[in-house]
Motif scaffolding. Structure first.
Motif, mmCIF file in Angstrom:
data_model
loop_
_atom_site.group_PDB
_atom_site.id
_atom_site.type_symbol
_atom_site.label_atom_id
_atom_site.label_comp_id
_atom_site.label_asym_id
_atom_site.label_seq_id
_atom_site.Cartn_x
_atom_site.Cartn_y
_atom_site.Cartn_z
ATOM 1 N N PHE A 123 -29.431 96.860 -35.716
ATOM 2 C CA PHE A 123 -30.515 96.267 -34.934
ATOM 3 C C PHE A 123 -31.809 96.252 -35.740
ATOM 4 C CE2 PHE A 123 -34.086 96.402 -31.983
ATOM 5 C CZ PHE A 123 -33.785 95.333 -31.153
ATOM 6 N N ALA A 124 -32.128 97.339 -36.440
ATOM 7 C CA ALA A 124 -33.345 97.374 -37.255
ATOM 8 C C ALA A 124 -33.285 96.314 -38.354
ATOM 9 C CB ALA A 124 -33.530 98.765 -37.857
ATOM 10 N N GLY A 130 -35.172 88.660 -38.586
ATOM 11 C CA GLY A 130 -35.854 87.754 -37.668
ATOM 12 C C GLY A 130 -37.299 87.520 -38.075
ATOM 13 N N GLU A 131 -37.968 88.573 -38.546
ATOM 14 C CA GLU A 131 -39.343 88.401 -39.034
ATOM 15 C C GLU A 131 -39.364 87.509 -40.266
ATOM 16 O OE1 GLU A 131 -41.829 92.273 -37.479
ATOM 17 O OE2 GLU A 131 -41.289 92.159 -39.599
ATOM 18 N N TRP A 132 -38.382 87.685 -41.127
ATOM 19 C CA TRP A 132 -38.299 86.813 -42.306
ATOM 20 C C TRP A 132 -38.134 85.354 -41.892
ATOM 21 C CZ3 TRP A 132 -33.762 84.020 -43.503
ATOM 22 C CH2 TRP A 132 -33.830 83.305 -44.697
ATOM 23 N N LEU A 133 -37.269 85.121 -40.904
ATOM 24 C CA LEU A 133 -37.059 83.757 -40.409
ATOM 25 C C LEU A 133 -38.363 83.191 -39.860
ATOM 26 C CD1 LEU A 133 -34.740 81.664 -39.883
ATOM 27 C CD2 LEU A 133 -34.654 82.579 -37.561
ATOM 28 N N LEU A 167 -42.214 98.157 -44.176
ATOM 29 C CA LEU A 167 -42.881 98.862 -43.085
ATOM 30 C C LEU A 167 -42.268 98.475 -41.738
ATOM 31 C CD1 LEU A 167 -46.627 98.593 -44.194
ATOM 32 C CD2 LEU A 167 -45.137 100.593 -44.341
ATOM 33 N N SER A 168 -41.979 97.194 -41.547
ATOM 34 C CA SER A 168 -41.318 96.753 -40.321
ATOM 35 C C SER A 168 -39.950 97.398 -40.172
ATOM 36 C CB SER A 168 -41.170 95.229 -40.302
ATOM 37 O OG SER A 168 -42.400 94.569 -40.111
ATOM 38 N N LEU A 169 -39.219 97.464 -41.270
ATOM 39 C CA LEU A 169 -37.873 98.021 -41.240
ATOM 40 C C LEU A 169 -37.904 99.498 -40.846
ATOM 41 C CD1 LEU A 169 -34.941 97.119 -41.802
ATOM 42 C CD2 LEU A 169 -35.232 97.968 -44.137
ATOM 43 N N ILE A 170 -38.824 100.250 -41.439
ATOM 44 C CA ILE A 170 -38.935 101.673 -41.121
ATOM 45 C C ILE A 170 -39.372 101.866 -39.674
ATOM 46 C CG2 ILE A 170 -40.213 103.780 -41.657
ATOM 47 C CD1 ILE A 170 -40.313 102.800 -44.580
ATOM 48 N N THR A 171 -40.304 101.038 -39.210
ATOM 49 C CA THR A 171 -40.764 101.140 -37.823
ATOM 50 C C THR A 171 -39.636 100.837 -36.848
ATOM 51 O OG1 THR A 171 -42.971 100.416 -38.525
ATOM 52 C CG2 THR A 171 -42.486 100.338 -36.173
ATOM 53 N N TRP A 471 -35.772 92.483 -47.667
ATOM 54 C CA TRP A 471 -34.888 91.561 -46.939
ATOM 55 C C TRP A 471 -33.420 91.877 -47.241
ATOM 56 C CZ3 TRP A 471 -38.072 86.774 -48.859
ATOM 57 C CH2 TRP A 471 -39.284 86.730 -48.146
ATOM 58 N N LEU A 472 -33.125 92.183 -48.501
ATOM 59 C CA LEU A 472 -31.747 92.522 -48.871
ATOM 60 C C LEU A 472 -31.309 93.803 -48.175
ATOM 61 C CD1 LEU A 472 -29.208 92.051 -50.578
ATOM 62 C CD2 LEU A 472 -30.336 93.287 -52.455
ATOM 63 N N LEU A 473 -32.182 94.799 -48.151
ATOM 64 C CA LEU A 473 -31.859 96.053 -47.463
ATOM 65 C C LEU A 473 -31.602 95.807 -45.982
ATOM 66 C CD1 LEU A 473 -31.565 99.117 -47.434
ATOM 67 C CD2 LEU A 473 -34.067 99.288 -47.219
ATOM 68 N N ALA A 474 -32.418 94.948 -45.374
ATOM 69 C CA ALA A 474 -32.227 94.621 -43.958
ATOM 70 C C ALA A 474 -30.865 93.972 -43.739
ATOM 71 C CB ALA A 474 -33.344 93.697 -43.476
ATOM 72 N N ALA A 475 -30.482 93.063 -44.626
ATOM 73 C CA ALA A 475 -29.179 92.400 -44.492
ATOM 74 C C ALA A 475 -28.034 93.394 -44.655
ATOM 75 C CB ALA A 475 -29.065 91.279 -45.527
ATOM 76 N N LEU A 476 -28.161 94.314 -45.606
ATOM 77 C CA LEU A 476 -27.123 95.317 -45.813
ATOM 78 C C LEU A 476 -26.985 96.242 -44.610
ATOM 79 C CD1 LEU A 476 -27.791 96.246 -49.556
ATOM 80 C CD2 LEU A 476 -25.910 94.869 -48.638
ATOM 81 N N MET A 477 -28.093 96.501 -43.922
ATOM 82 C CA MET A 477 -28.044 97.357 -42.738
ATOM 83 C C MET A 477 -27.321 96.672 -41.581
ATOM 84 S SD MET A 477 -31.859 99.043 -43.002
ATOM 85 C CE MET A 477 -31.883 99.604 -41.309
ATOM 86 N N VAL A 478 -27.348 95.350 -41.561
ATOM 87 C CA VAL A 478 -26.646 94.613 -40.499
ATOM 88 C C VAL A 478 -25.139 94.638 -40.714
ATOM 89 C CG1 VAL A 478 -26.309 92.326 -39.467
ATOM 90 C CG2 VAL A 478 -28.618 93.127 -39.995
ATOM 91 N N LEU A 479 -24.711 94.640 -41.964
ATOM 92 C CA LEU A 479 -23.290 94.486 -42.279
ATOM 93 C C LEU A 479 -22.378 95.487 -41.573
ATOM 94 C CD1 LEU A 479 -23.356 93.566 -46.082
ATOM 95 C CD2 LEU A 479 -22.991 92.058 -44.126
#
Length: 488
Positions: A123-124, A130-133, A167-171, A471-479
């Motif tokens: 979810f994070a 989504g923010e990137w989009l 910062l968004s990801l950590i929050t 952004w890459l870290l965010a994508a990896l967290m979704v996987l």
């Protein structure tokens, strides 16, 4: 009712409240600690919903966020767009409802492709994707990103490493882990502690001074927007900025006028600028926002230099409906509101270099561009100082100018650069490489802000890479949360 399930109506109400809480994290409220709370409220009970129900919850969050945090749009439309109250309310509502679709799409897609497995991670990650989009789709609107509130929080040292999206990801991750703690999964407290305590071990400063401090003067004319483009307003602008400039001491290194300080084309302003330049001290540079027209009849929103300065910058990321009309062939002549108060602008070229002034290199962002973190990082790679000029008069006395300043402060922190910000009626300020305001002019007054800005050398990790690692870290967290297809 449990943390897992509650009524859809209550879920939507909580999401709406979460959007308002996110606005409270930003200036002028700066209750940054509410960010994880807002994410947690959206995350609660989400996995009992269908994708369509999740989309509705995301849309409610977006309505709460933009309805409270971007309410300044009404001021721009009603006060300066010459529209009546009913139409202004309708257009503002349309704006808010449209932006909320980004959050609806994020949660719809999240529920469509992920399951409950490691949901606190996925979810994070989905939130930041989504923010990137929202940053780039349909020209983008990266206003009120979750991480923008943390320029003053304990998470601030993460900004030079991964920028606003880290910062968004950590929050967001703090919010989802917090919900797991409420579910008595106490292990979730450990990563929260690591994320929030790690900044104590991070470097306080990634860049170093590249020369002596520059003495700068930022001029704020405070001209009424409603008369600015009239002959009377043009005369008043010329008189105001000429008087403020002549009052500066000879030892000032750099004088800055705001965006479109003289409400006329450069070719019309040239006699005024030449008279001002003739009175500058030999080593003084003057930078001003100005409208330009080239030989092909194209118009540009620009920054040019006089005196001890050379080069120019043309705004590359324009404001839709403010500086140009999207789908002009379909809309022009059909909606009177979209008659722009100035010629339709043309975007400047990508990859423009810095302006050289007062012995240093200056990276530029005009008004709206300062909210695009990667665009500013690109400018910072070849510059020792950052400059943004703006006309925040369009915001009126709303919270918009204070939000705008907060995002500019984060750009200074991300890139380890001093940032000088000259605006028409505030907030004019000087920001240091830690994102702290060292000098600030009062809003809604004619003012001259004097202070020092130090050219800085070296690059932060974020300046080197931009946002793609976050952004890459965010994508990896979704996987890990993606639904597995049944076998056999």
């Amino acid at each position: 009712m449990t943390l897992q399930r509650f009524s859809p109506a209550l879920g939507c109400l909580l999401a709406l409240a979460a959007g308002v809480l996110t606005t409270l994290t930003a200036s002028p409220f700066e209750l940054w600690w509410l960010g994880p709370v807002a994410v947690g409220l959206v995350y609660l009970g989400l996995h009992g919903l269908t994708p369509g129900q999740a989309a509705l919850r995301g849309w409610c969050y977006g309505v709460g966020l933009f309805g409270s945090g971007a309410s300044w749009v009404y001021v721009s439309i009603h006060d300066y767009g010459y529209t009546g109250v009913p139409l202004a309310l309708f257009l503002t509502g349309l704006f808010v409802a449209g932006l909320a679709l980004f959050l609806a799409a994020t949660l719809w897609l999240y529920r469509l492709v992920t399951g409950p497995r490691l949901a606190f991670l996925s979810f994070a990650g989905a939130w930041v994707l989504g923010e990137w989009l929202r940053t780039w789709l349909f020209t983008g609107f990266p206003w009120l990103l979750l991480g923008s509130a943390h320029v003053d929080s304990p998470l601030a040292p993460w900004a030079p490493i991964g920028g606003v999206y880290l910062l968004s990801l950590i929050t967001a991750l703090t919010g989802t882990l917090g919900v797991e703690c409420l579910r008595r999964r106490w292990w979730a407290a450990a990563p929260i502690a690591v994320l929030w305590l790690a900044p104590l071990a991070l470097p306080a400063q990634w860049t170093t001074p590249a020369g002596d401090p520059l003495r700068v003067a930022l001029l704020q004319g405070n001209l009424p927007q409603l008369i600015k483009w009239t002959p009377e307003g043009q005369r008043e602008a010329a008189r105001t900025y000429r008087t403020l400039t002549l009052a500066q001491p000879d030892d000032v290194d750099l004088i800055v006028w705001p965006e479109a300080a003289l409400p006329m084309l450069e070719e019309e302003a040239r006699p005024i600028l030449e008279r001002v330049q003739s009175n500058l001290a030999p080593d003084t540079a003057l930078l001003t926002g100005i409208l330009q027209r080239d030989g092909s009849g194209l118009y540009y929103n620009s920054v040019i230099g006089l005196g001890n300065a050379e080069g120019e910058y043309r705004k590359a990321h324009l404001v839709p409906f403010g500086e140009y009309l999207p789908l002009e062939s379909l809309l022009a002549g059909t909606i009177a509101f979209f008659d722009l108060p100035m010629p339709t602008m043309t975007p400047g070229a990508e990859g423009q270099g810095p302006i050289h002034a007062a012995g240093t290199t200056i990276g530029n962002a005009i008004c709206y561009e300062i909210i695009y973190a990667d665009r500013v990082a690109e400018q910072a790679r070849g510059a020792e100082l950052l400059l943004t000029v703006s006309n925040d008069t369009w915001f009126g006395r709303s919270i918009g100018p204070l939000q705008h300043l907060q995002m500019a402060r984060l750009r200074a922190l991300e890139n380890g650069r001093y940032l000088i910000r000259a605006t028409s009626n505030g907030v004019t300020a000087i920001v240091d490489p830690q994102g702290r305001v060292t000098a600030r002019a009062p809003q809604f007054e004619t003012a001259s802000l004097s202070g020092e800005a130090v050219p800085m050398a070296g690059l932060t990790p974020y300046t080197r890479t931009g946002s793609w690692p976050a952004w890459l870290l965010a994508a990896l967290m979704v996987l890990p949360g993606l639904r597995r297809r049944p076998t056999g």
